[in-house]
Structure formats: C-alpha cells, structure tokens
Design a protein around this motif. Structure first.
Motif, mmCIF file in Angstrom:
data_model
loop_
_atom_site.group_PDB
_atom_site.id
_atom_site.type_symbol
_atom_site.label_atom_id
_atom_site.label_comp_id
_atom_site.label_asym_id
_atom_site.label_seq_id
_atom_site.Cartn_x
_atom_site.Cartn_y
_atom_site.Cartn_z
ATOM 1 N N ASP A 64 40.458 33.406 42.817
ATOM 2 C CA ASP A 64 39.087 32.897 42.730
ATOM 3 C C ASP A 64 38.630 32.773 41.283
ATOM 4 O O ASP A 64 37.919 31.804 40.911
ATOM 5 N N ALA A 65 39.017 33.730 40.428
ATOM 6 C CA ALA A 65 38.635 33.664 39.018
ATOM 7 C C ALA A 65 39.273 32.470 38.329
ATOM 8 O O ALA A 65 38.686 31.847 37.432
ATOM 9 N N MET A 66 40.479 32.095 38.768
ATOM 10 C CA MET A 66 41.184 30.978 38.134
ATOM 11 C C MET A 66 40.630 29.619 38.553
ATOM 12 O O MET A 66 40.960 28.593 37.952
ATOM 13 N N THR A 67 39.780 29.596 39.588
ATOM 14 C CA THR A 67 39.210 28.303 40.006
ATOM 15 C C THR A 67 38.098 27.838 39.063
ATOM 16 O O THR A 67 37.687 26.679 39.127
ATOM 17 N N VAL A 68 37.596 28.739 38.209
ATOM 18 C CA VAL A 68 36.555 28.391 37.227
ATOM 19 C C VAL A 68 37.111 28.643 35.839
ATOM 20 O O VAL A 68 37.109 29.781 35.353
ATOM 21 N N PRO A 69 37.607 27.596 35.161
ATOM 22 C CA PRO A 69 38.248 27.785 33.856
ATOM 23 C C PRO A 69 37.260 28.305 32.814
ATOM 24 O O PRO A 69 36.222 27.696 32.554
ATOM 25 N N SER A 70 37.580 29.473 32.228
ATOM 26 C CA SER A 70 36.807 30.028 31.113
ATOM 27 C C SER A 70 37.588 31.204 30.556
ATOM 28 O O SER A 70 38.451 31.767 31.228
ATOM 29 N N ASN A 71 37.275 31.575 29.318
ATOM 30 C CA ASN A 71 37.979 32.703 28.709
ATOM 31 C C ASN A 71 37.700 34.006 29.459
ATOM 32 O O ASN A 71 38.590 34.842 29.670
ATOM 33 N N GLU A 72 36.447 34.169 29.886
ATOM 34 C CA GLU A 72 36.088 35.393 30.610
ATOM 35 C C GLU A 72 36.812 35.463 31.947
ATOM 36 O O GLU A 72 37.353 36.512 32.338
ATOM 37 N N ALA A 73 36.847 34.323 32.659
ATOM 38 C CA ALA A 73 37.552 34.283 33.936
ATOM 39 C C ALA A 73 39.040 34.528 33.757
ATOM 40 O O ALA A 73 39.690 35.190 34.576
ATOM 41 N N ALA A 74 39.593 34.004 32.688
ATOM 42 C CA ALA A 74 41.016 34.201 32.416
ATOM 43 C C ALA A 74 41.333 35.676 32.190
ATOM 44 O O ALA A 74 42.357 36.193 32.655
ATOM 45 N N MET A 75 40.444 36.379 31.448
ATOM 46 C CA MET A 75 40.664 37.800 31.190
ATOM 47 C C MET A 75 40.586 38.599 32.501
ATOM 48 O O MET A 75 41.390 39.515 32.736
ATOM 49 N N VAL A 76 39.597 38.235 33.347
ATOM 50 C CA VAL A 76 39.467 38.910 34.636
ATOM 51 C C VAL A 76 40.711 38.669 35.495
ATOM 52 O O VAL A 76 41.269 39.589 36.098
ATOM 53 N N ALA A 77 41.161 37.422 35.562
ATOM 54 C CA ALA A 77 42.354 37.095 36.361
ATOM 55 C C ALA A 77 43.578 37.827 35.837
ATOM 56 O O ALA A 77 44.402 38.332 36.611
ATOM 57 N N LEU A 78 43.690 37.890 34.481
ATOM 58 C CA LEU A 78 44.833 38.574 33.879
ATOM 59 C C LEU A 78 44.825 40.062 34.237
ATOM 60 O O LEU A 78 45.866 40.647 34.593
ATOM 61 N N ALA A 79 43.634 40.665 34.171
ATOM 62 C CA ALA A 79 43.531 42.084 34.507
ATOM 63 C C ALA A 79 43.886 42.328 35.974
ATOM 64 O O ALA A 79 44.582 43.300 36.320
ATOM 65 N N LEU A 80 43.407 41.449 36.843
ATOM 66 C CA LEU A 80 43.707 41.605 38.272
ATOM 67 C C LEU A 80 45.190 41.406 38.572
ATOM 68 O O LEU A 80 45.768 42.101 39.418
ATOM 69 N N VAL A 81 45.816 40.457 37.894
ATOM 70 C CA VAL A 81 47.258 40.226 38.085
ATOM 71 C C VAL A 81 48.050 41.440 37.634
ATOM 72 O O VAL A 81 49.015 41.866 38.285
ATOM 73 N N LEU A 82 47.653 42.007 36.474
ATOM 74 C CA LEU A 82 48.343 43.210 35.990
ATOM 75 C C LEU A 82 48.145 44.377 36.962
ATOM 76 O O LEU A 82 49.078 45.152 37.235
ATOM 77 N N ALA A 83 46.919 44.487 37.503
ATOM 78 C CA ALA A 83 46.653 45.543 38.479
ATOM 79 C C ALA A 83 47.481 45.332 39.745
ATOM 80 O O ALA A 83 47.980 46.290 40.360
ATOM 81 N N TYR A 84 47.639 44.067 40.129
ATOM 82 C CA TYR A 84 48.456 43.748 41.307
ATOM 83 C C TYR A 84 49.907 44.191 41.094
ATOM 84 O O TYR A 84 50.518 44.826 41.961
ATOM 85 N N GLY A 85 50.445 43.869 39.905
ATOM 86 C CA GLY A 85 51.822 44.270 39.611
ATOM 87 C C GLY A 85 51.975 45.781 39.557
ATOM 88 O O GLY A 85 52.956 46.340 40.064
ATOM 89 N N LEU A 86 50.976 46.459 38.930
ATOM 90 C CA LEU A 86 51.025 47.916 38.867
ATOM 91 C C LEU A 86 50.949 48.520 40.273
ATOM 92 O O LEU A 86 51.641 49.506 40.586
ATOM 93 N N GLY A 87 50.120 47.942 41.128
ATOM 94 C CA GLY A 87 49.995 48.434 42.492
ATOM 95 C C GLY A 87 51.288 48.308 43.276
ATOM 96 O O GLY A 87 51.667 49.219 44.029
ATOM 97 N N ARG A 88 51.973 47.191 43.127
ATOM 98 C CA ARG A 88 53.263 47.018 43.815
ATOM 99 C C ARG A 88 54.272 48.043 43.338
ATOM 100 O O ARG A 88 55.012 48.628 44.134
#
Length: 605
Positions: A64-88
């Motif tokens: 959802d964060a990646m559907t709205v291009p912006s630097n802030e959204a990108a940082m949020v998406a990056l953090a969530l992706v890293l959290a997803y990988g850490l969770g796995r």
C-alpha cells in the motif's frame, strides 16, 4: 491350556485406545526434565505462529505504501520489507529451536517404547515364539517404535498450531473482509478435512494390507536365508526365489494401489484449496474495483491463504501419518498385550537348593487339548545321580525338558526340586539352577569368548578360560589367530558340530548349575566326535544331578537309572542290564539300534 493370544478387536475401534496407550510416552510422569522440554517446545511453537500471523500485515502495508510514490512512503515500505524478512527468519529460528528442545523427548520416548516391547517379548512363553514368525515380529516392532517419534512431532507441532492458525485467520478475515470470506474459508476447510479423512481411511486399509504382505515377504526372505544350507542341499534355489517372488510381487501390487490412492488424494485436496484461492482473490479484486479494498488487501488475502494452505496440505499428510502410526503402534501394542502364559505367583520365593532332588509327581501335559503328550507321569531323580530318559519319537522326552525349565506349566501334577514345587518359585531362580546342553547348539553371532561367558552375567576372563579347559576346547581356541575373539558366525555356523557342542558345554560350566540337562546332546555328531563329547559330559556331570535325554541308547548305557517312555507314560525303568534282561521295549530298541549300526558298518566297508 490356553495359547498366548492378543486382543483382536478392529484397529479403527481401538484408535483412541491406542492413542491413550501412547500418551504416557509423550508426557512421562517420572521425568520432569522431558516435560519441561515439551513445554519449552510448545512455547517456541506459539511464538513462531504469532510471528507468522503478523507477517502478512507487514507485506500488505508495504505494498500500500508503494502505491503512493514519495520518499516518506519509500522509507516506510523499506522498513516494512525489512521487518517482513526479519520475521520470516525469526519464525524459522523458532521452529529449529523447537526441534532442538524436542529431539531428546522423541528419542527417549522411542527408546522407552522399544525397551518395553523387547522386555515383554522375552517374557512371553515358548508357545508364542514357536507360533510366531521372527521376520513379522521384528518388522512389527520396527514400524511401531519408529511411529512414536512421528506421532509425537505431529500431535504437538502440527495439529494444535494448525487449529490455532485457523481460528486466528478466521478472526482476521472477519474483521477485515466480512463474514462471506470467513464462511467460504470454513466451508473449504471442512470439505478439505472430510475428503482427506474419507480417502485416508480407504488408504489405511491398503496400508494394512501392505504391512501384512511386507511382513510375509521379509519372513520368507529371513527363513530362506537362515536355512541357506538346506536350500543348497535340495537344489531349491529356484523354488525359494519363486516363493519370495510371489510374496514380493503381492506387496508390489499393494504398494501400487497405495501410491495411486495418494495421487487421488492430492488431486482432490488441490481442487478444494485452489477453488477457495480463486474465489477469495476474485472477491478481493471485486472489493478493490468498488474502492472498498486496496491492492495490499489482495496481497494480505493471498498471503494468509498460502500460509493456511501449507498447514492444511501438511494436515492431510499428518492425518495419514497418524492413522498409519496408529495401525503400526496398534499391531505392536497387540504384541505387548499378548497374555504371558507362564507367570510367577505374587510374592513367589526364589528356589533354594540344598540337595538337587527332582520329582515328577503325576504330571500330565499336552500342547493342545487334542494332543496329550504326558499322561500321569511320575519318576524321581535322586540328588547327584544320572538318570537317562529314552523312548520312541513323540514319547514326550523333550517335553520333560521344557516342563523342567517351566517353559510351560503342567496341566496336572507337580514338578518338585528339593521338595519345592517349581510352579511356586520364581522362574529366574529356577532357570539359574539348571544348565542344558541341547542337541542343536545355537550360538550368538559374536565371539567364542562372548558365547562362553553368556552362561553367567558376571563371568570373568579366567572363568571363561577355565570353562573352555574343562570342556576340552581350550587347545582349539588357542590355535585360532584371534583366540576367544574369533567370530562364530550366525547360529555358530563357522564352527563344526563338535566345536559348537564344546562351546555350549563351556557356557554351561560358566553357569555352574547344580542340575544338568543333556537333551540328545550328541545325536547330531559323528561317532568319533560323539565319544569325545561323551567323555567330556561324563566329567562335567560328576557331582551334579543329571537328566540325559537320549535317542542313541549306547550313550546312556552306564546311567544310574534309565526311564523308558512310551506314549507319555513310564513303560520301564531300571539299569541297562536289567532292562535288557526284561526283554521289553528297551531291549527291542537296543536290538534295533545294534542292527542299524551293523548295517552302517557293512555299508562303510
């Protein structure tokens, strides 16, 4: 006398009873450390499940964060992706920590079960072991003990966590997507479980048929290989191959049916799960088209269903494994439930011997109701004397030996040793007082030293050497490159008949019993070896109460007393010369054997 039997109720009806028999191995009362390991393992399971259930939300919000291009959204998406990988990674780590905590539980449970079965089998009567096929018994034990580790793992780490995940996913779907998706998921799960159970029940019957045919094939292979020499004697290799081929072919056909049924099960499961997947995804796309759902919601539904399908797919395998495990363990528990025909009476004392005087007091016995072997038989063997028992085949000579060792209990009458009824003393103390040199000297597939020392659990090296010397086998052993460390092969086949017999005599000398039983100990030997063994046995028998069961009358002619059996009754009794003078059954047997020896001598010339 009732034979050893086991409970023959259907395994389907006994499934829960089998499971209850299994639970003490899962939760051992006398081992708190193992129970602590199970609790720790369950803690890791719940933690890993919590992590897994939170991962789809991280995935959804990243999309959802990646559907709205912006630097802030990108940082949020990056953090969530890293959290997803850490969770796995965390979920995998917790799963393996669970395995580490649980491994000892599974191994100890398997060990305890195998030990219980082995102990039980050694307490069953001779009737059971004569009526059972060794290959089938060993295969039943192997399958049963191996199934316990699998069932422990599946019950703890698949059934309970899958139920938790199903409830959690249902709640999440209801909050985020409404009751329609929850209802569709519930119906799918119920259909999946129902189809899996129905087909698995069918497969269980095929599995049982496979087990039976597998046991028969193994039994025929073991039986044929154990009788390798007999097969060679009669040139029966082709016949044995055909017998084994028939059994193995039947097993192969049953295995094909079982594997084909598995394919049908997999296709049915895939149809059900993928139908739900397509319907749920379509429902989400419809909600997105109306602006009620986001692209992340599509990812959320897809991820949860994929996560749910994984344990559901495994649930089918788990159910099959548990049903198969119940079959295997049920068969093994039936072995454990077999009645012990010969048991010590509660509080039975040990046999105490001052004078090893043996009395058969009006003893009657038959292996089957319609097959009476001994009929009201009475005789005595005074302490320190040698009494021989002879008679035609089937007269009951070997039965006397089995009753004396209490492999069976008498149907009527008593057997006394030093005035004590052997049915009222412990079997362990009774058998400790009797040594035997049998006709068929079967040895363990180990060293000569091990087989001699087997006569006593605490035998020392000097005891083994002394027994070998007294049995006149020490010179032979000393000539061997490995001495007492020489391997004798399966059933002692690397040794000659006379060598095996001397090892058996040495083993009995290590035991040093007050009573000695010679059960046709030389009938399988040639004349020269027989005379050598007889001289050894006469020396060994000095100072002991000895019962010599014999077919060749010449080997017992100097016995203190000779008992002549006929159809389970005492026909004659006396010394050799007196029985010859009586011109009865013994004299007739003596005359026949003399004539046979003369014919053999003439043929040899």
């Amino acid at each position: 006398m009732p034979p050893d039997t086991a409970d023959n109720r259907p395994l389907e009806a006994d499934g829960w009873l089998t499971l209850r028999r299994f639970l003490p191995y899962l939760w051992p009362r006398d081992n708190p450390s193992l129970r602590g390991r199970i609790i720790a393992a369950m803690g890791f399971v719940l933690t890993a499940k919590a992590v897994v259930l939170s991962l789809p939300f991280a995935y959804k919000y990243a999309v959802d964060a990646m559907t709205v291009p912006s630097n802030e959204a990108a940082m949020v998406a990056l953090a969530l992706v890293l959290a997803y990988g850490l969770g796995r990674f965390t979920s995998v780590a917790f799963d393996n920590l669970r395995n580490i905590a649980f491994e000892r539980v599974g191994q100890v449970a398997t060990f305890n079960l195998a030990q219980d079965v082995f102990r039980r089998l050694h307490r069953l009567s001779l009737r059971f072991h004569l009526g059972r096929r060794t290959g089938e018994v060993t295969k039943t034990i192997e399958r049963g003990t191996k199934s316990i580790d699998t069932m422990l793992y599946f019950l703890l780490f698949n059934i309970a966590p899958t139920a938790i995940e199903l409830i959690a996913v249902g709640i999440i779907f209801y909050i985020n997507f409404g009751w329609e998706l929850v209802a569709a998921t519930s119906i799918t799960v119920v259909a999946y479980i129902s189809v899996t159970r129905w087909i698995t029940e069918w497969r269980t019957k095929l599995r049982r048929e496979m087990n039976d045919l597998d046991g028969k094939a193994l039994d025929r292979a073991v039986d044929s290989l154990l009788n390798y020499e007999t097969v060679k004697y009669f040139g029966a290799e082709t016949r044995e191959e055909e017998r084994y081929s028939a059994a193995a072919g039947a097993y192969a056909e049953a295995a094909i049916k079982s594997e084909n049924s598995l394919a049908i099960l997999n296709i049915s499961q895939s149809l059900i799960t993928n139908t739900l997947m397509a319907g749920a995804m379509a429902l989400t796309v419809w909600g997105w088209s109306q602006g009620r759902l986001t692209v992340g919601d599509l990812v959320l539904v897809n991820t949860y269903l994929l996560q749910l399908f994984r344990p559901l797919d495994l649930l089918g395998f788990v159910y099959r494994s548990i049903r198969q495990g119940l079959v295997d363990m049920g068969e093994m528990f039936k072995l454990m439930d077999t009645n012990v025909e010969v048991q010590d009476k509660p509080g039975a004392p040990a046999l105490l011997i001052n004078r090893p005087h043996i009395t058969f007091d009006h003893v009657s016995f038959g292996y089957e109701p319609e097959r009476q072997i001994l009929n009201n038989l009475s005789f005595e063997v005074p302490a320190g004397s040698t009494v021989a028992i002879v008679g035609p085949s089937g007269a009951g000579k070997s039965t006397i030996a089995r009753l004396l060792f209490r492999f069976y209990d008498t149907q009527a009458g008593r057997i006394l040793i030093d005035g004590q009824d052997i049915a009222g003393v412990t079997q362990e103390s009774l058998r400790a007082a009797i040594g035997i040199v049998p006709q068929d000297s079967v040895l363990f597939n180990d060293t000569i030293g091990y087989n001699i020392a087997y006569g006593s659990g605490g035998a020392r090296d000097e005891d083994v050497v002394a027994a070998a010397r007294d049995a006149s086998i020490l010179p032979f052993v000393e000539q061997l490159p490995d001495g007492f460390g020489t391997e004798v092969g399966e059933r002692g086949l690397k040794l000659s008949g006379g060598e095996k017999q001397r090892v058996t005599i040495a083993r009995t000398l290590v035991k040093n019993p007050p009573i000695l039983l010679l059960d046709e100990a030389t009938s399988a030997l040639d004349s020269r070896t027989e005379q050598d063994i007889l001289s050894t046995l006469k020396r060994v028998a000095k100072g002991r109460t000895t019962i010599a069961i014999a077919h060749r009358l010449s080997t017992i002619a100097d016995a203190d007393r000779i008992l002549v059996l006929d159809q389970g009754k005492l026909a004659e009794a006396g010394r050799h010369r007196d029985l010859l003078a009586a011109d009865g059954l013994y004299a007739d047997m003596w005359t026949r054997q003399l004539a046979e020896r003369e014919q053999e001598s003439q043929a040899a010339e």
